[in-house]
Design a protein around this motif. Structure first.
Motif, PDB file in Angstrom:
ATOM      1  N   ARG A 388       0.814  -1.221   0.000  1.00 43.72           N
ATOM      2  CA  ARG A 388       0.000   0.000   0.000  1.00 43.72           C
ATOM      3  C   ARG A 388       0.850   1.276   0.000  1.00 43.72           C
ATOM      4  O   ARG A 388       0.339   2.363   0.237  1.00 43.72           O
ATOM      5  N   LEU A 389       2.109   1.150  -0.261  1.00 42.50           N
ATOM      6  CA  LEU A 389       3.027   2.280  -0.178  1.00 42.50           C
ATOM      7  C   LEU A 389       2.688   3.335  -1.233  1.00 42.50           C
ATOM      8  O   LEU A 389       2.577   3.025  -2.421  1.00 42.50           O
ATOM      9  N   LYS A 390       2.540   4.590  -0.776  1.00 44.39           N
ATOM     10  CA  LYS A 390       2.234   5.698  -1.678  1.00 44.39           C
ATOM     11  C   LYS A 390       3.365   6.724  -1.764  1.00 44.39           C
ATOM     12  O   LYS A 390       3.482   7.417  -2.768  1.00 44.39           O
ATOM     13  N   SER A 417       4.248   9.195  -4.930  1.00 42.10           N
ATOM     14  CA  SER A 417       5.328  10.164  -4.751  1.00 42.10           C
ATOM     15  C   SER A 417       6.647   9.420  -4.561  1.00 42.10           C
ATOM     16  O   SER A 417       6.703   8.421  -3.846  1.00 42.10           O
ATOM     17  N   LEU A 418       7.701   9.942  -5.200  1.00 43.20           N
ATOM     18  CA  LEU A 418       9.012   9.311  -5.130  1.00 43.20           C
ATOM     19  C   LEU A 418      10.091  10.380  -5.022  1.00 43.20           C
ATOM     20  O   LEU A 418      10.055  11.395  -5.728  1.00 43.20           O
ATOM     21  N   LYS A 419      11.064  10.124  -4.149  1.00 44.55           N
ATOM     22  CA  LYS A 419      12.160  11.059  -3.934  1.00 44.55           C
ATOM     23  C   LYS A 419      13.453  10.261  -3.827  1.00 44.55           C
ATOM     24  O   LYS A 419      13.584   9.386  -2.963  1.00 44.55           O
ATOM     25  N   LYS A 446      10.946  13.743  -7.271  1.00 40.66           N
ATOM     26  CA  LYS A 446      12.203  14.472  -7.092  1.00 40.66           C
ATOM     27  C   LYS A 446      13.343  13.500  -7.364  1.00 40.66           C
ATOM     28  O   LYS A 446      13.436  12.449  -6.724  1.00 40.66           O
ATOM     29  N   TRP A 447      14.227  13.886  -8.293  1.00 39.99           N
ATOM     30  CA  TRP A 447      15.271  12.965  -8.751  1.00 39.99           C
ATOM     31  C   TRP A 447      16.613  13.686  -8.768  1.00 39.99           C
ATOM     32  O   TRP A 447      16.835  14.614  -9.531  1.00 39.99           O
ATOM     33  N   TRP A 448      17.490  13.250  -7.890  1.00 39.75           N
ATOM     34  CA  TRP A 448      18.850  13.775  -7.875  1.00 39.75           C
ATOM     35  C   TRP A 448      19.755  12.697  -7.283  1.00 39.75           C
ATOM     36  O   TRP A 448      20.210  12.805  -6.148  1.00 39.75           O
ATOM     37  N   PRO A 449      20.012  11.629  -8.027  1.00 41.17           N
ATOM     38  CA  PRO A 449      20.764  10.507  -7.468  1.00 41.17           C
ATOM     39  C   PRO A 449      22.242  10.803  -7.225  1.00 41.17           C
ATOM     40  O   PRO A 449      22.918  10.011  -6.588  1.00 41.17           O
ATOM     41  N   GLY A 450      22.738  11.912  -7.737  1.00 45.16           N
ATOM     42  CA  GLY A 450      24.119  12.270  -7.416  1.00 45.16           C
ATOM     43  C   GLY A 450      25.008  12.421  -8.615  1.00 45.16           C
ATOM     44  O   GLY A 450      26.131  12.888  -8.514  1.00 45.16           O
ATOM     45  N   ASN A 451      24.527  12.052  -9.811  1.00 46.38           N
ATOM     46  CA  ASN A 451      25.317  12.222 -11.024  1.00 46.38           C
ATOM     47  C   ASN A 451      24.595  13.163 -11.975  1.00 46.38           C
ATOM     48  O   ASN A 451      23.467  13.585 -11.736  1.00 46.38           O
ATOM     49  N   THR A 452      25.243  13.501 -13.057  1.00 45.75           N
ATOM     50  CA  THR A 452      24.638  14.414 -14.018  1.00 45.75           C
ATOM     51  C   THR A 452      23.356  13.809 -14.575  1.00 45.75           C
ATOM     52  O   THR A 452      23.331  12.676 -15.030  1.00 45.75           O
ATOM     53  N   PHE A 472       7.693  16.504 -12.553  1.00 51.58           N
ATOM     54  CA  PHE A 472       9.156  16.353 -12.433  1.00 51.58           C
ATOM     55  C   PHE A 472       9.719  17.638 -11.871  1.00 51.58           C
ATOM     56  O   PHE A 472       9.515  18.707 -12.396  1.00 51.58           O
ATOM     57  N   LYS A 473      10.431  17.511 -10.757  1.00 46.37           N
ATOM     58  CA  LYS A 473      10.998  18.676 -10.092  1.00 46.37           C
ATOM     59  C   LYS A 473      12.437  18.403  -9.754  1.00 46.37           C
ATOM     60  O   LYS A 473      12.756  17.435  -9.101  1.00 46.37           O
TER      61      LYS A 473
END
Length: 475
Positions: A388-390, A417-419, A446-452, A472-473
């Motif tokens: 049930r994870l949202k 929602s995913l970050k 929100k997507w910033w895994p650490g690389n370009t 997308f933010k």
């Protein structure tokens, strides 16, 4: 007539446990308490009757204090409102009457009565820094839990850090004076007190709602049972490198039987085990948020968590382990009303305990991982049990790979929602079209895994951003 003994007549070095000590005479003598409390009244009377030379030039003096207080309390700028006391002594007193929360850095400010005169309407008092006995400035001690303190080199290297604090009897006396003046006290932070001091606060402050106890142990918790209306409680038993006290099952059972209206509970550096957590779950039926910080729980304690039937938020902070000896899956139970699971700076190296955690929390709708060591693909796979994870947030988990991340995320059919932040092994160029399609359906991303970031190129041909929301933010 017996005269109260002045505060200067005793010191830390002269303390002794005998009933004939000066401090014990103070504690057992009502005249001493009356002396401390009435000091503020005498000061107020002297100031009120003193001639005011600037009265002729103070046009606000024709306005009653009640009306002026209402005007000052309506000021929208808090910083400007706090500087109003510079206008005159009258405004100084009025500003003090508006203050509700205070941190005490000088214990004498409390004992002398100056605090009661300056701030007569306090409801939130923090005595943590005031319980330190040292005033030297030759060395600096910085502890995350307390802030910064300046101590001498001899004190800094002292093995027994209790010598840096005021004696327990003196702290208890301060609590007795404080409670007698502020019956409407709602929040209190204190360190190195005993059950006697807590009982005096409980008797005089019936609407106390929040309590933070540093250097707490089982005996101190005997006094906490008298706080019938307590809703928020934080117990700190151990702070590494500074002090260590023991909170065991005995203390947790006393706590559970006395504070049945608790809504939020945080246990930091506490021991105990199955019996203590079970008692809390059975007695504290209103408990909604439970936090374990650097816990020292006995093996097998985790299976008692299902007794917290109304729990909505479960947090683990700086825990070296969850439980080294979890029971079989069928004996764990499930927290049926749990909504949020947060893990921050935890070591997730035991596969069995991590699986047990997600089995108990499988109904949860929000999961947060932040700077958790050992979070690899095998450990993260257990999150797929939460159907049930949202909302899912992953930050600072460098061992988690794109493949392990994708396997779990694609199985979460209700995810909204995913970050993802600072996870260097989750790479843009490994994101598959199927995962990209999932991203485009999210309400918050929100997507910033650490690389370009190359993800914008992969999603350029999708329908992302055309469904009315900000999908997308860039974090």
């Amino acid at each position: 007539m017996q005269k109260p003994i002045p505060m200067s007549s005793y010191s830390i070095e002269n303390q002794n446990p005998n009933n004939s000590s000066p401090l014990n005479l103070w504690l057992n003598n009502d005249l001493a308490l009356n002396h401390a409390v009435c000091t503020a009244i005498r000061r107020h009377s002297l100031l009120k009757n003193a001639p005011n030379k600037t009265l002729a030039n103070d046009f606000t003096s024709i306005i009653s204090d009640e009306i002026l207080l209402q005007i000052l309390s309506k000021h929208p700028d808090k910083s400007q409102r706090n500087s109003n006391f510079l206008v005159s002594k009258g405004w100084l007193n009025l500003q003090g009457r508006l203050v509700r929360s205070l941190k005490v850095f000088d214990w004498d400010f409390l004992i002398s009565g100056r605090m009661f005169f300056r701030f007569p309407n306090l409801t939130h008092v923090d005595l943590l820094h005031g319980t330190f006995a040292s005033n030297n400035t030759s060395a600096l001690l910085s502890i995350h839990e307390f802030g910064c303190f300046r101590l001498s080199p001899d004190e800094f290297l002292c093995d027994d850090n209790r010598s840096l604090l005021l004696p327990v009897d003196e702290v208890d006396f301060g609590l007795k004076v404080l409670a007698s003046v502020y019956p409407n006290l709602r929040r209190l932070v204190v360190m190195n007190c005993s059950e006697i001091g807590l009982l005096s606060v409980a008797e005089e402050c019936p609407i106390m709602q929040e309590l933070v106890l540093h250097m707490c142990n089982d005996n101190v918790l005997i006094g906490i049972a008298a706080f019938s209306n307590l809703q928020i409680l934080k117990i700190i038993g151990v702070v590494d490198g500074f002090y260590k006290s023991v909170v065991s099952d005995r203390g947790l059972i006393i706590l559970a039987q006395g504070c049945k209206r608790l809504v939020k509970l945080e246990l930091q550096g506490c021991e105990g085990g199955y019996e203590g957590i079970k008692a809390i779950g059975e007695c504290c039926q209103m408990l909604e948020e439970l936090t374990f910080c650097d816990h020292r729980m006995d093996d097998g304690w985790f299976s008692a968590l299902c007794y917290c039937e109304n729990l909505k938020t479960l947090k683990f902070v700086s825990c070296k382990e969850i439980d080294r000896n979890c029971e079989f899956d069928e004996n764990l139970g499930v927290c049926l009303l749990l909504e949020r699971l947060h893990l921050e700076r935890c070591q997730l190296r035991d596969k069995q305990s991590v699986r047990a955690l997600f089995l108990v929390c499988q109904i949860v709708g929000e999961v947060v991982f932040k700077n958790c060591w050992g979070m690899n693909d095998a450990m993260f796979f257990n999150a797929s049990l939460c159907r049930r994870l949202k909302f899912l947030s992953i930050e600072g988990c460098s061992r988690l790979t794109t493949q392990g991340f994708e396997t779990v995320v694609l199985s979460l059919t209700e995810l909204e929602s995913l970050k993802v932040i600072s996870c260097k092994n989750i790479k843009d160029d490994e994101v598959t079209p199927k995962l990209s399609a999932l991203f485009s359906d999210l309400k918050d991303f929100k997507w910033w895994p650490g690389n370009t970031s190359l993800l914008s190129t992969k999603l350029s041909f999708s329908d992302m951003g055309k469904r009315g929301g900000k999908f997308f933010k860039k974090f």
